[in-house]
Design an enzyme around this catalytic site. Structure first.
Site, short mmCIF file in Angstrom:
data_model
loop_
_atom_site.label_atom_id
_atom_site.label_comp_id
_atom_site.label_asym_id
_atom_site.label_seq_id
_atom_site.Cartn_x
_atom_site.Cartn_y
_atom_site.Cartn_z
N SER A 242 1.10 -34.05 22.88
CA SER A 242 0.32 -33.02 23.51
C SER A 242 0.93 -31.80 24.33
O SER A 242 1.76 -32.09 25.18
CB SER A 242 -0.80 -33.95 23.96
OG SER A 242 -1.81 -32.54 24.86
N TYR B 125 -1.98 -26.04 22.48
CA TYR B 125 -3.06 -24.85 22.86
C TYR B 125 -2.56 -23.36 22.91
O TYR B 125 -1.56 -23.27 23.65
CB TYR B 125 -3.51 -25.49 24.12
CG TYR B 125 -4.51 -26.84 24.30
CD1 TYR B 125 -5.68 -26.88 23.75
CD2 TYR B 125 -3.92 -27.97 24.73
CE1 TYR B 125 -6.42 -27.91 23.54
CE2 TYR B 125 -4.50 -29.28 24.62
CZ TYR B 125 -5.70 -29.24 24.30
OH TYR B 125 -6.50 -30.46 24.18
N THR C 264 -5.09 -26.67 18.22
CA THR C 264 -6.31 -27.14 18.79
C THR C 264 -7.11 -25.96 18.87
O THR C 264 -6.68 -24.89 19.85
CB THR C 264 -6.22 -28.26 19.90
OG1 THR C 264 -5.66 -29.36 19.59
CG2 THR C 264 -7.50 -28.48 20.39
N ARG D 190 -16.75 -33.53 31.29
CA ARG D 190 -16.63 -34.93 31.12
C ARG D 190 -17.00 -35.66 32.66
O ARG D 190 -16.31 -35.52 33.58
CB ARG D 190 -15.03 -35.27 31.14
CG ARG D 190 -14.63 -34.52 29.90
CD ARG D 190 -13.05 -34.40 29.85
NE ARG D 190 -12.85 -33.55 28.42
CZ ARG D 190 -11.59 -33.40 28.11
NH1 ARG D 190 -10.59 -33.92 28.83
NH2 ARG D 190 -11.44 -32.33 27.17
N LYS E 22 -6.54 -28.29 14.31
CA LYS E 22 -7.54 -29.58 14.91
C LYS E 22 -8.43 -28.92 15.59
O LYS E 22 -8.52 -27.91 16.17
CB LYS E 22 -6.54 -30.35 15.90
CG LYS E 22 -7.25 -31.44 16.60
CD LYS E 22 -6.30 -32.02 17.42
CE LYS E 22 -6.92 -33.32 18.26
NZ LYS E 22 -8.04 -32.76 19.06
N HIS F 112 -12.92 -33.63 19.04
CA HIS F 112 -12.17 -33.96 20.23
C HIS F 112 -12.34 -35.55 20.94
O HIS F 112 -12.27 -35.45 22.14
CB HIS F 112 -12.19 -33.07 21.47
CG HIS F 112 -10.97 -32.38 22.06
ND1 HIS F 112 -10.13 -31.31 21.94
CD2 HIS F 112 -10.56 -33.18 23.14
CE1 HIS F 112 -9.42 -31.33 22.71
NE2 HIS F 112 -9.32 -32.38 23.41
N ARG G 231 -15.23 -35.35 23.65
CA ARG G 231 -14.81 -34.84 24.99
C ARG G 231 -15.01 -33.53 25.20
O ARG G 231 -14.76 -32.72 26.27
CB ARG G 231 -13.28 -35.38 25.46
CG ARG G 231 -13.07 -36.70 25.11
CD ARG G 231 -11.58 -36.82 25.16
NE ARG G 231 -10.90 -36.72 26.32
CZ ARG G 231 -10.71 -37.54 27.45
NH1 ARG G 231 -11.24 -38.84 27.50
NH2 ARG G 231 -10.07 -36.98 28.39
N ASP H 259 -10.64 -37.62 12.71
CA ASP H 259 -10.35 -38.68 13.97
C ASP H 259 -11.74 -38.76 14.71
O ASP H 259 -12.71 -38.34 14.12
CB ASP H 259 -9.18 -38.08 15.06
CG ASP H 259 -9.68 -36.92 15.69
OD1 ASP H 259 -11.05 -36.48 15.76
OD2 ASP H 259 -9.12 -36.23 16.48
N THR H 260 -11.41 -39.36 15.75
CA THR H 260 -12.77 -39.78 16.51
C THR H 260 -13.67 -41.11 16.28
O THR H 260 -14.08 -40.92 14.79
CB THR H 260 -13.79 -38.51 16.70
OG1 THR H 260 -13.15 -37.25 17.21
CG2 THR H 260 -14.81 -39.03 17.81
N GLY I 94 -6.17 -42.28 18.78
CA GLY I 94 -5.90 -41.84 20.12
C GLY I 94 -6.35 -43.04 21.06
O GLY I 94 -5.34 -43.78 21.65
N ARG I 95 -7.52 -43.28 21.39
CA ARG I 95 -7.96 -44.41 22.14
C ARG I 95 -7.39 -45.72 21.92
O ARG I 95 -6.96 -46.41 22.70
CB ARG I 95 -9.35 -44.49 22.41
CG ARG I 95 -10.00 -43.20 23.11
CD ARG I 95 -11.69 -43.44 23.36
NE ARG I 95 -12.09 -42.12 24.04
CZ ARG I 95 -12.75 -41.26 23.57
NH1 ARG I 95 -12.64 -41.00 22.08
NH2 ARG I 95 -13.24 -40.12 24.07
#
Length: 406
Positions: free
Chosen positions: A136, A160, A186, A195, A276, A300, A303, A331-332, A354-355
């Protein structure tokens, strides 16, 4: 009446088999973890609350994340029995190269905050297993250092677009020079999401030693020791790192991002290009028309925009819209190997996680990431066999459907 007797020593001996002692503390801690949820539980114990919540949380009421997970819970497989499934093939062609598993490691920000081994550990596991790893822009290890840590890994770089286009162009050039073969732009971050866990925890970059964090640190001395005795914790690609993540996003990233920037990037980058943060079929078609090799259906990780579309529910219509012009990723909410296979059966080329690997990283560093991949790979093999197919490539929409809500 039952007649009782004393057991003979020879009968007891097979029952008294102590588990072999595992010298490595991380391996010992992870030995009984059987699911990503188990790794999450260990991660929660091993890291300060603000760090865990930064990884685990989402925006506002966290509806987008919870809806994504509920979508995978609605999956129903249609198995076929009386098939020889003694051999399975988990490989999948992703953007022109065969990967050992049908998923890649998604880009994650501030990874060395979760564990001091950070991006180097994750990239080295990707190299060992044979799947792509995405670094990233918000990473805590430089483009060059990740390349040195995993020279033979398939490396992607997530970008980004900055207000300062020159800096973005420099990152692109550095990634190309270091052998990254795919660029992932992204596009869902014109401003930072709300958040709320981070706000309530007083989460800042870098973490501040307030009275609250000091008290929490007393419960996690190993984490603070590792952070304070290794290289300084900061964003490797950012010049300014003070404040919350949302403040950094609003200060550095460009809310004026348009299709012109996608076309500029397509012209500046000769490798594969993934967009993305796509959340509609129409936007998927637009970026493919502009030259994208793949679209990543993503909110995302929940998020950014709460109440965003559920990426899994967009897979089938997006695949129908773009056809064979581009690959579709998703994803997600992915925490099980069956989630990955469901996405593939619906038409996705691959999933990004990811997580799931971050829980492993927080639970035990590199060994924890290996454990996360091992769990997911085992679930993928077992699910393939139970569905009655021999390979990931055999999966079709007929193998799965989304049950109605409720």
């Amino acid at each position: 009446m039952v007649q009782r007797r004393l057991p003979r020593p020879s009968e007891l001996r097979p029952l008294l088999r102590p588990a072999p002692f595992v010298r490595d503390a991380d391996e010992r801690r992870l030995r009984r973890a059987a699911s990503i949820a188990d790794l999450r539980t260990i991660a929660r114990r091993r890291t300060p609350r603000a760090v865990f919540d930064y990884t685990d949380g989402a925006a506002d009421g966290e509806l987008s994340l919870n809806r994504a997970r509920r979508a995978f819970a609605r999956i129903e497989f249609h198995p076929t029995v009386l098939r020889d499934v003694s051999a399975t093939d988990t490989t999948r062609e992703i953007l022109g190269e065969r990967a050992a598993l049908p998923f890649a490691f998604a880009p994650t920000g501030f990874t060395r905050m979760m564990h001091h081994e950070g991006e180097r550990a994750v990239a080295s596991v990707a190299q060992q297993v044979g799947i792509p790893y995405t670094l990233s822009t918000m990473g805590t290890t430089t483009i060059e250092d990740v390349a040195a840590a995993a020279p033979d890994a398939r490396k992607w770089f997530q970008l980004y677009i900055w207000r300062d286009r020159a800096h973005a162009a420099d990152l692109v050039q550095r990634a190309a020079a270091c052998g990254y073969d795919t660029l992932m732009l992204t596009v869902d971050t014109p401003v930072g999401g709300a958040r709320l866990r981070d706000v309530r925890n007083g989460m800042s970059i870098p973490p501040a030693l307030s009275l609250r964090t000091f008290a929490d640190g007393a419960l996690h001395p190993h984490w603070w020791f590792n952070m304070l005795t290794t290289e300084p914790l900061n964003f490797a690609s950012l010049g300014s790192t003070e404040g919350t993540v949302a403040e950094l996003i609003n200060r550095v990233f460009d809310p004026a991002l348009t299709m012109d920037d996608v076309e500029w990037l397509r012209g500046a980058w000769s490798g594969k290009l993934v967009i993305k943060g796509i959340q509609s079929v129409e936007d998927a078609a637009r970026v493919v028309d502009a030259g994208a090799d793949a679209v990543l259906l993503s909110n995302h990780g929940g998020r950014q925009l709460d109440r965003a579309p559920v990426p899994l529910e967009l897979v089938e219509p997006t695949v129908q819209a773009v056809g064979d012009r581009a690959e579709v990723f998703v994803d997600t909410g992915i925490v099980h190997g069956a989630d990955v296979l469901a996405a593939v059966a619906l038409g996705a080329r691959a999933a990004l996680i990811g997580r799931a690997y971050l829980y492993g990283l927080m639970a035990g560093g590199r060994v924890g990431v290996e454990k996360a991949v091992s769990i997911l790979a085992g679930e993928i093999v077992r699910t393939l066999q139970l569905i009655g197919v021999n390979s990931v490539d055999e999966l079709r929409p007929s193998h799965v459907h989304l049950r109605p809500n409720g």
